[in-house]
Design an enzyme around this catalytic site. Sequence first.
Site, PDB file in Angstrom:
ATOM      1  N   LEU A 155       0.870  -1.161   0.000  1.00  0.00           N
ATOM      2  CA  LEU A 155       0.000   0.000   0.000  1.00  0.00           C
ATOM      3  C   LEU A 155       0.910   1.214   0.000  1.00  0.00           C
ATOM      4  CD1 LEU A 155      -2.666  -0.947   2.712  1.00  0.00           C
ATOM      5  CD2 LEU A 155      -2.929  -1.053   0.237  1.00  0.00           C
ATOM      6  N   ASP A 156       0.620   2.203  -0.852  1.00  0.00           N
ATOM      7  CA  ASP A 156       1.500   3.378  -0.848  1.00  0.00           C
ATOM      8  C   ASP A 156       1.363   4.120   0.478  1.00  0.00           C
ATOM      9  OD1 ASP A 156      -0.510   5.605  -1.134  1.00  0.00           O
ATOM     10  OD2 ASP A 156      -0.936   4.553  -3.000  1.00  0.00           O
ATOM     11  N   ALA A 157       2.289   5.009   0.725  1.00  0.00           N
ATOM     12  CA  ALA A 157       2.377   5.648   2.040  1.00  0.00           C
ATOM     13  C   ALA A 157       1.088   6.361   2.424  1.00  0.00           C
ATOM     14  CB  ALA A 157       3.555   6.625   2.070  1.00  0.00           C
ATOM     15  N   THR A 205      -1.958   5.563   1.555  1.00  0.00           N
ATOM     16  CA  THR A 205      -3.119   4.674   1.613  1.00  0.00           C
ATOM     17  C   THR A 205      -3.163   3.951   2.948  1.00  0.00           C
ATOM     18  OG1 THR A 205      -3.090   4.369  -0.781  1.00  0.00           O
ATOM     19  CG2 THR A 205      -4.284   2.735   0.496  1.00  0.00           C
TER      20      THR A 205
END
Length: 262
Positions: free
Chosen positions: A113-115, A117
């Site tokens: 998950l990107d930072a 999200t």
Amino acid sequence: MGSSGRSAGRDDGDRLQKVLARTGLGSRRACEELIAAGRVTVNGEVAELGRRVDVDHDRIEVDGVPVSVRPGLVYYLLNKPRGVVSTADDPQGRQTVVSLVPAEPRVHPVGRLDADTEGLLILTNDGELTYRLTHPRFGVEKEYLAQVAGTPSRRAVRRLRDGVELDDGPTAPARVALVAPNLLRITIHEGRNRQVRRMCEAIGHPVQRLVRSRIGPITDRKLRPGTWRELTPAEVRALERAASASVGEGGSSWAGRARPRR
């Protein structure tokens, strides 16, 4: 000689029913009944009671679904907060998801998950299950709640459902519902970088907040951001089934593959 030949006549190793019981499939007696019913295979061959197995090399399946049997495997479900990165180490010194779970045994995040999200992320030391949960062939669903700018029209929602053109190609059809004026529930089975954000940008409604709410059959509305828990044996088994459900008639994509190293 394949692993089947190595282990077929073994008189060492653990008894199969003991190995299966250790995974949480049931008591030894219940696992003996699974074996007696012909529902368990070892390296593609129907197992018999009394069979001994090498947990580091033999491939064990129940009802055609691979079972992770190596001792010491752990499975954590984390509710990732915003600002935490989905890696083991970060050159920029940001907090990582690995720092939020026990240090031993060492685990890795299943996908990313990107930072920015938030939401559910699995961490494990099970390389085989990681592969099956992240490889596009298996098509394990991930569900997101996306708070977006503005209210998407029916046409915009339909575009998301049908697939939108991104710079790396069109997306596969998705399940999409408008659950509030600026809130979308989006279920995808691909794993492209920042995919949901790019999909929403493509229809003119950029994401303002993104939360992953489900991974395959796994969800937990009570898990607070920044906290984790161990998956139950039943949940691990459900993930194994989900990660096997989309394999075609050609059999498991693990056939003929070396075990991934983790």
